[in-house]
Motif scaffolding. Structure first.
Motif, PDB file in Angstrom:
ATOM      1  N   TRP A  94       1.907   0.003  -4.864  1.00 29.96           N
ATOM      2  CA  TRP A  94       0.502   0.264  -5.173  1.00 29.96           C
ATOM      3  C   TRP A  94       0.002   1.575  -4.573  1.00 29.96           C
ATOM      4  O   TRP A  94      -1.204   1.793  -4.448  1.00 29.96           O
ATOM      5  N   ARG A  95       0.886   2.425  -4.207  1.00 29.52           N
ATOM      6  CA  ARG A  95       0.503   3.706  -3.616  1.00 29.52           C
ATOM      7  C   ARG A  95      -0.278   4.531  -4.655  1.00 29.52           C
ATOM      8  O   ARG A  95       0.097   4.569  -5.821  1.00 29.52           O
TER       9      ARG A  95
ATOM     10  N   LYS B 245       0.828  -1.215   0.000  1.00 28.95           N
ATOM     11  CA  LYS B 245       0.000   0.000   0.000  1.00 28.95           C
ATOM     12  C   LYS B 245       0.860   1.263   0.000  1.00 28.95           C
ATOM     13  O   LYS B 245       0.519   2.264  -0.619  1.00 28.95           O
ATOM     14  N   ARG B 246       1.959   1.184   0.727  1.00 30.34           N
ATOM     15  CA  ARG B 246       2.817   2.377   0.836  1.00 30.34           C
ATOM     16  C   ARG B 246       3.777   2.498  -0.349  1.00 30.34           C
ATOM     17  O   ARG B 246       4.243   3.570  -0.667  1.00 30.34           O
TER      18      ARG B 246
END
Lengths: 350, 154
Positions: free
Chosen positions: B131-132, B127-128
Motif C-alpha cells: 500500500w505504499r 504501509k511500506r
C-alpha cells in the motif's frame, strides 16, 4: 534578561515538569503521558474500584505525591493555611467538567504540552482550544464583580488533615499493591513506584513555591500582553522536547500518534471546556492538587470533583479513544459549555 | 457577553440533545476479559485445526464465533490474520479494527495472542509494501490501527 525570584521559581518548575514528565514516560508511563492529571485520575479511580474499565486501573502515586509535596513545602515555608471560599458544589462541578473536557481531548493541559513535545500534531487543535477556553473564561469574569466564589475565610483544619491523612494512606496502599491493578492497557504501563513518588514530591514542592499553572500562565499572558508571563510554559515545553529528543521519544506526525484521535474540532472543544472551567476554578487540574496540599478546601472540593469526573467518563464512555469521540462525549462537552455559561451568567449577576 | 452567554447556553443544550439522541443503548465499552490466556485457550483447537490444514472448517468456526462469541475479538483477529496471509488486505484491516473494538486488550502489550506485535508488524509492512504511495484517506484504517496500537492512556 534579569528574572525576579518568583520568575526563577516558575522557570525551575516548568523545566522540572517538562523533564520529569518525559522521563516518567521513558521509564514506563504511557507514551506522551509522563504526567497527566486526567489520565491519572481515571487510572486511580479504577484502582479504587470506582469504574469498570479493566485496562484503566492503577493508583498513580504521582497524584498523591503532588499533594503531599505541596503540603510539605507549604509547611516548611509556613504557608500552610486552611482556608475556603465556599466553592462547594460549584467547585465540584468545575473539577468534574475539567476532566470531561480533558477526556474528550485525551489529556489535561499538561499532557497537551507533552503531546506537542512528543511531536503529536493532532494536539495542536487542543492548544488553540485551551487558549480559546481561557479567553472565554476571562471574558465571562469581566466586570466589577470578578469573584467566582465568596471571600476567603478560615476553613476546617481537622477536615484538611483528615484528607491529607487519606492521601498518605492511599499512597501507601497503592505502593504496597493493595489497590486494583490492570494487567494490560494504559493502567499496566507505569514507571517504578518509588521514582514516581519522588518525582511527584519534588514537583509538588517546587510548584507550590512557584504557583505554576498551565492555564494560569496563559491567563497572565493574555491579561498582561507580556510573553514573559508564559516563561514557565515555554520551559516546560522546551524541557520536555529536549528530554524527548535525548531519549528517543520524539516522533513527529499527525496520523499515527499514541493516545490521539483525528477529530480536531472535538479536541478543540474538549480543551476549550477545560480551559474555561480552569479559569473559573482559579487553576488547571494540576494546580488544584497543589492548592489542596496548601490547605485550600476549594482545591480539595475540585479534586473530589475531578475524581468523580474521572469515574464518570469511564462509566459513561465519555472519554475519546484513538477511534474517535463518542456521541456521549460530544453531548457531555456541549452540556458542559451550557453549564459553564449558566455558571458565569449567574455569578456575574451576583 | 450578556447576550452571547444565553445564546451559547441554548445552542450548547440543543447540540447536546442532538448528540444525546445519537447514543445507542449498549454503545458503551466492549466487554473485555481480564485474562488473555482465557481468550487464547478458547481458540486453541481452532489454531490446531488450522495447522492441520483444515482451513475451511476453521474459517467457518471463526466466523460463527466472530458473530456470536464468546471472545468475538479473538475470532476477528484470527480472521484478520488469515485475510492478511491471503493478501486480502482491506479485509484484514477491517477485521483487525473490529477485533480491537470488540476487545481492546488485543491492542495491549501482554494481550491475547501477542496480537499487538503481529498487527503492528503487518500494518507497518502494508504501509511500506503493497500500500505504499496510497493517500491518507486510503490509509485511514491502517493509521487508526497504528494509533490504537502505539500505546497511550485511553
Amino acid at each position: 534578561m534579569a528574572l525576579s525570584r518568583d520568575m526563577k521559581w516558575i522557570v525551575a518548575a516548568g523545566l522540572l515538569l517538562g523533564v520529569f514528565g518525559s522521563l516518567l514516560s521513558f521509564l514506563g508511563n504511557p507514551p506522551n503521558t509522563g504526567i497527566c492529571i486526567s489520565c491519572f485520575m481515571e487510572n486511580s479511580a479504577g484502582a479504587m474500584g470506582l469504574h469498570d474499565d479493566l485496562r484503566m486501573r492503577y493508583f498513580r502515586p504521582e497524584l498523591t505525591a503532588f499533594i503531599l509535596g505541596s503540603f510539605l513545602a507549604a509547611i516548611a515555608k509556613r504557608e500552610f493555611k486552611v482556608h475556603s471560599k465556599g466553592s462547594g458544589l460549584g467547585g465540584f462541578t468545575l473539577g468534574f467538567m475539567m476532566i470531561v473536557g480533558s477526556a474528550v481531548f485525551i489529556g489535561c493541559p499538561i499532557k497537551l504540552l507533552f503531546r506537542l513535545a512528543g511531536g503529536d500534531l493532532a494536539a495542536v487543535s487542543g492548544l488553540f482550544g485551551l487558549i480559546a477556553g481561557v479567553m472565554v473564561g476571562l471574558q465571562t469574569l469581566r466586570g466589577p464583580e470578578t469573584k467566582i466564589f465568596g471571600t476567603s475565610r478560615e476553613g476546617s483544619t481537622p477536615l484538611v488533615l483528615a484528607a491529607l491523612g487519606a492521601t498518605l494512606l492511599l499512597t501507601i496502599l497503592g505502593a504496597a499493591g493493595y489497590l486494583l491493578e490492570s494487567k494490560t492497557g494504559g493502567g499496566a504501563m507505569h514507571a517504578p513506584t518509588l521514582v514516581s513518588i519522588m518525582a511527584g514530591l519534588i514537583l509538588g514542592a517546587v510548584c507550590q513555591r512557584s504557583r505554576f499553572c498551565v492555564t494560569g500562565s496563559l491567563r497572565d499572558v493574555i491579561l498582561t500582553h507580556s510573553p514573559k508571563a508564559g516563561l514557565g510554559l515555554y520551559f516546560a515545553f522546551g524541557g520536555a522536547l529536549l528530554a524527548n529528543l535525548l531519549t528517543g521519544q520524539f516522533h513527529p506526525g499527525y496520523f499515527d500518534q499514541p493516545g490521539a484521535h483525528l477529530e480536531p474540532l472535538w479536541g478543540f472543544a474538549g480543551m476549550a471546556l477545560t480551559g474555561w472551567a480552569a479559569v473559573l476554578a482559579g487553576g488547571c487540574p494540576f494546580r488544584q492538587l497543589i492548592k489542596a496540599g496548601e490547605g485550600d478546601l476549594d482545591g480539595w472540593m475540585m479534586t473530589v470533583g475531578m475524581l468523580s469526573g474521572a469515574a464518570a467518563v469511564q462509566l459513561w464512555s465519555l472519554d475519546a479513544s484513538s477511534a474517535g469521540v463518542t456521541a456521549q462525549g460530544k453531548a457531555a462537552v456541549l452540556i458542559g459549555f451550557a453549564l459553564l455559561g449558566a455558571f458565569s451568567l449567574t455569578r456575574r449577576r451576583a | 457577553m450578556r447576550i452571547l452567554l444565553p445564546l451559547l447556553i441554548i445552542l450548547s443544550l440543543a447540540g447536546g440533545a442532538y448528540y444525546a439522541r445519537q447514543i445507542k443503548p449498549g454503545d458503551d465499552r466492549a466487554c473485555i476479559t481480564s485474562d488473555p490466556q482465557e481468550v487464547e485457550r478458547s481458540y486453541s483447537l481452532a489454531l490446531k485445526a488450522l495447522k492441520d490444514g483444515k482451513r475451511e472448517e476453521t474459517l467457518l468456526f471463526l466466523r460463527k464465533r466472530a458473530e456470536k462469541g464468546p471472545h468475538k475479538g479473538g475470532a476477528l483477529y484470527l480472521l484478520g490474520n488469515l485475510a492478511y496471509e491471503e493478501g486480502a488486505y482491506t479485509s484484514a484491516v477491517d477485521n483487525y479494527r473490529m477485533a480491537l473494538k470488540a476487545d481492546r486488550t488485543l491492542g495491549d502489550a501482554g494481550g491475547p495472542f501477542n496480537a499487538k506485535k503481529t498487527i503492528l508488524m503487518n500494518m507497518e509492512a502494508l504501509k511500506r509494501g503493497p500500500w505504499r504511495g496510497r493517500n491518507t484517506k486510503e490509509l485511514s484504517g491502517v493509521n487508526g490501527l497504528l494509533r490504537a496500537l502505539n500505546g497511550g492512556c485511553e
